[in-house]
Design a protein around this motif. Structure first.
Motif, PDB file in Angstrom:
ATOM      1  N   TYR A 103       1.812  -8.296   8.845  1.00  0.00           N
ATOM      2  CA  TYR A 103       1.552  -8.031   7.435  1.00  0.00           C
ATOM      3  C   TYR A 103       0.181  -7.375   7.241  1.00  0.00           C
ATOM      4  CZ  TYR A 103       5.609 -10.842   6.172  1.00  0.00           C
ATOM      5  OH  TYR A 103       6.890 -11.321   6.031  1.00  0.00           O
ATOM      6  N   VAL A 104      -0.801  -7.884   7.930  1.00  0.00           N
ATOM      7  CA  VAL A 104      -2.148  -7.317   7.805  1.00  0.00           C
ATOM      8  C   VAL A 104      -2.168  -5.880   8.323  1.00  0.00           C
ATOM      9  CG1 VAL A 104      -4.531  -7.530   8.603  1.00  0.00           C
ATOM     10  CG2 VAL A 104      -3.271  -9.565   7.897  1.00  0.00           C
ATOM     11  N   THR A 105      -1.501  -5.628   9.427  1.00  0.00           N
ATOM     12  CA  THR A 105      -1.433  -4.279   9.984  1.00  0.00           C
ATOM     13  C   THR A 105      -0.717  -3.336   9.022  1.00  0.00           C
ATOM     14  OG1 THR A 105      -1.367  -5.227  12.209  1.00  0.00           O
ATOM     15  CG2 THR A 105      -0.712  -2.935  11.973  1.00  0.00           C
ATOM     16  N   ALA A 106       0.373  -3.793   8.443  1.00  0.00           N
ATOM     17  CA  ALA A 106       1.119  -2.969   7.492  1.00  0.00           C
ATOM     18  C   ALA A 106       0.274  -2.650   6.265  1.00  0.00           C
ATOM     19  CB  ALA A 106       2.412  -3.667   7.084  1.00  0.00           C
ATOM     20  N   ILE A 107      -0.483  -3.621   5.795  1.00  0.00           N
ATOM     21  CA  ILE A 107      -1.348  -3.385   4.628  1.00  0.00           C
ATOM     22  C   ILE A 107      -2.388  -2.315   4.949  1.00  0.00           C
ATOM     23  CG2 ILE A 107      -3.140  -4.441   3.202  1.00  0.00           C
ATOM     24  CD1 ILE A 107      -1.441  -6.997   3.209  1.00  0.00           C
ATOM     25  N   PHE A 108      -3.012  -2.405   6.114  1.00  0.00           N
ATOM     26  CA  PHE A 108      -4.021  -1.408   6.488  1.00  0.00           C
ATOM     27  C   PHE A 108      -3.410  -0.018   6.666  1.00  0.00           C
ATOM     28  CE2 PHE A 108      -6.764  -5.022   7.900  1.00  0.00           C
ATOM     29  CZ  PHE A 108      -7.798  -4.746   7.019  1.00  0.00           C
ATOM     30  N   ILE A 109      -2.214   0.040   7.186  1.00  0.00           N
ATOM     31  CA  ILE A 109      -1.550   1.343   7.347  1.00  0.00           C
ATOM     32  C   ILE A 109      -1.258   1.964   5.986  1.00  0.00           C
ATOM     33  CG2 ILE A 109       0.598   2.447   8.082  1.00  0.00           C
ATOM     34  CD1 ILE A 109       0.544   0.598  10.537  1.00  0.00           C
ATOM     35  N   PHE A 110      -0.733   1.177   5.049  1.00  0.00           N
ATOM     36  CA  PHE A 110      -0.433   1.719   3.731  1.00  0.00           C
ATOM     37  C   PHE A 110      -1.694   2.075   2.962  1.00  0.00           C
ATOM     38  CE2 PHE A 110       3.707  -0.570   4.282  1.00  0.00           C
ATOM     39  CZ  PHE A 110       4.471   0.575   4.320  1.00  0.00           C
ATOM     40  N   MET A 111      -2.777   1.346   3.191  1.00  0.00           N
ATOM     41  CA  MET A 111      -4.039   1.699   2.549  1.00  0.00           C
ATOM     42  C   MET A 111      -4.546   3.043   3.071  1.00  0.00           C
ATOM     43  SD  MET A 111      -6.007  -1.978   2.213  1.00  0.00           S
ATOM     44  CE  MET A 111      -7.554  -1.230   2.459  1.00  0.00           C
ATOM     45  N   ALA A 112      -4.403   3.281   4.362  1.00  0.00           N
ATOM     46  CA  ALA A 112      -4.854   4.544   4.943  1.00  0.00           C
ATOM     47  C   ALA A 112      -4.033   5.707   4.407  1.00  0.00           C
ATOM     48  CB  ALA A 112      -4.765   4.474   6.459  1.00  0.00           C
ATOM     49  N   VAL A 113      -2.743   5.503   4.206  1.00  0.00           N
ATOM     50  CA  VAL A 113      -1.882   6.571   3.692  1.00  0.00           C
ATOM     51  C   VAL A 113      -2.299   6.933   2.266  1.00  0.00           C
ATOM     52  CG1 VAL A 113       0.475   7.118   2.993  1.00  0.00           C
ATOM     53  CG2 VAL A 113       0.047   6.042   5.204  1.00  0.00           C
ATOM     54  N   THR A 114      -2.608   5.944   1.434  1.00  0.00           N
ATOM     55  CA  THR A 114      -3.002   6.245   0.054  1.00  0.00           C
ATOM     56  C   THR A 114      -4.355   6.921   0.005  1.00  0.00           C
ATOM     57  OG1 THR A 114      -3.914   4.030  -0.223  1.00  0.00           O
ATOM     58  CG2 THR A 114      -1.644   4.367  -0.915  1.00  0.00           C
ATOM     59  N   VAL A 115      -5.243   6.607   0.917  1.00  0.00           N
ATOM     60  CA  VAL A 115      -6.550   7.269   0.937  1.00  0.00           C
ATOM     61  C   VAL A 115      -6.389   8.736   1.299  1.00  0.00           C
ATOM     62  CG1 VAL A 115      -8.764   7.367   2.152  1.00  0.00           C
ATOM     63  CG2 VAL A 115      -7.854   5.188   1.401  1.00  0.00           C
ATOM     64  N   PHE A 116      -5.545   9.056   2.270  1.00  0.00           N
ATOM     65  CA  PHE A 116      -5.339  10.442   2.664  1.00  0.00           C
ATOM     66  C   PHE A 116      -4.500  11.205   1.643  1.00  0.00           C
ATOM     67  CE2 PHE A 116      -6.119   8.813   7.073  1.00  0.00           C
ATOM     68  CZ  PHE A 116      -7.323   9.478   7.219  1.00  0.00           C
ATOM     69  N   ALA A 117      -3.763  10.511   0.802  1.00  0.00           N
ATOM     70  CA  ALA A 117      -2.911  11.175  -0.170  1.00  0.00           C
ATOM     71  C   ALA A 117      -3.708  11.700  -1.358  1.00  0.00           C
ATOM     72  CB  ALA A 117      -1.830  10.220  -0.661  1.00  0.00           C
ATOM     73  N   GLN A 118      -4.942  11.250  -1.524  1.00  0.00           N
ATOM     74  CA  GLN A 118      -5.749  11.709  -2.648  1.00  0.00           C
ATOM     75  C   GLN A 118      -6.179  13.151  -2.418  1.00  0.00           C
ATOM     76  OE1 GLN A 118      -8.940   8.969  -2.954  1.00  0.00           O
ATOM     77  NE2 GLN A 118      -7.659   7.277  -3.590  1.00  0.00           N
ATOM     78  N   GLY A 119      -6.357  13.877  -3.506  1.00  0.00           N
ATOM     79  CA  GLY A 119      -6.769  15.270  -3.432  1.00  0.00           C
ATOM     80  C   GLY A 119      -8.226  15.396  -3.026  1.00  0.00           C
ATOM     81  N   GLY A 120      -8.595  16.592  -2.631  1.00  0.00           N
ATOM     82  CA  GLY A 120      -9.963  16.866  -2.236  1.00  0.00           C
ATOM     83  C   GLY A 120     -10.861  17.012  -3.451  1.00  0.00           C
ATOM     84  N   PRO A 121     -12.105  17.346  -3.224  1.00  0.00           N
ATOM     85  CA  PRO A 121     -13.021  17.524  -4.352  1.00  0.00           C
ATOM     86  C   PRO A 121     -12.620  18.767  -5.160  1.00  0.00           C
ATOM     87  CG  PRO A 121     -14.053  18.184  -2.299  1.00  0.00           C
ATOM     88  CD  PRO A 121     -12.747  17.552  -1.944  1.00  0.00           C
ATOM     89  N   PRO A 122     -12.981  18.802  -6.433  1.00  0.00           N
ATOM     90  CA  PRO A 122     -12.603  19.960  -7.249  1.00  0.00           C
ATOM     91  C   PRO A 122     -13.308  21.225  -6.754  1.00  0.00           C
ATOM     92  CG  PRO A 122     -14.101  18.538  -8.449  1.00  0.00           C
ATOM     93  CD  PRO A 122     -13.733  17.806  -7.198  1.00  0.00           C
ATOM     94  N   ALA A 123     -12.678  22.349  -6.980  1.00  0.00           N
ATOM     95  CA  ALA A 123     -13.235  23.625  -6.531  1.00  0.00           C
ATOM     96  C   ALA A 123     -14.498  23.943  -7.335  1.00  0.00           C
ATOM     97  CB  ALA A 123     -12.205  24.720  -6.715  1.00  0.00           C
TER      98      ALA A 123
END
Length: 54
Positions: free
Chosen positions: A5-25
């Motif tokens: 469960y802890v591993t799954a939580i960390f994996i899903f947290m990493a996916v949401t962090v990478f899913a965010q957009g970059g800084p504005p142009a």
């Protein structure tokens, strides 16, 4: 089971962090306009100096 469960939580947290957009142009219009104006003024001065020497 707890480690899964802890591993799954960390994996899903990493996916949401990478899913965010970059800084504005950053707009470069102000600096680019200034450089174009300075280049035009420099070219006009060079042309006037060349005509004055002839």
């Amino acid at each position: 089971m707890k480690t899964i469960y802890v591993t799954a939580i960390f994996i899903f947290m990493a996916v949401t962090v990478f899913a965010q957009g970059g800084p504005p142009a950053t707009p470069i219009d102000g600096g680019l306009s200034f450089l174009l104006a300075a280049g035009g003024a420099y070219g006009a001065k060079k042309l006037m100096d060349r005509r004055k020497n002839k």
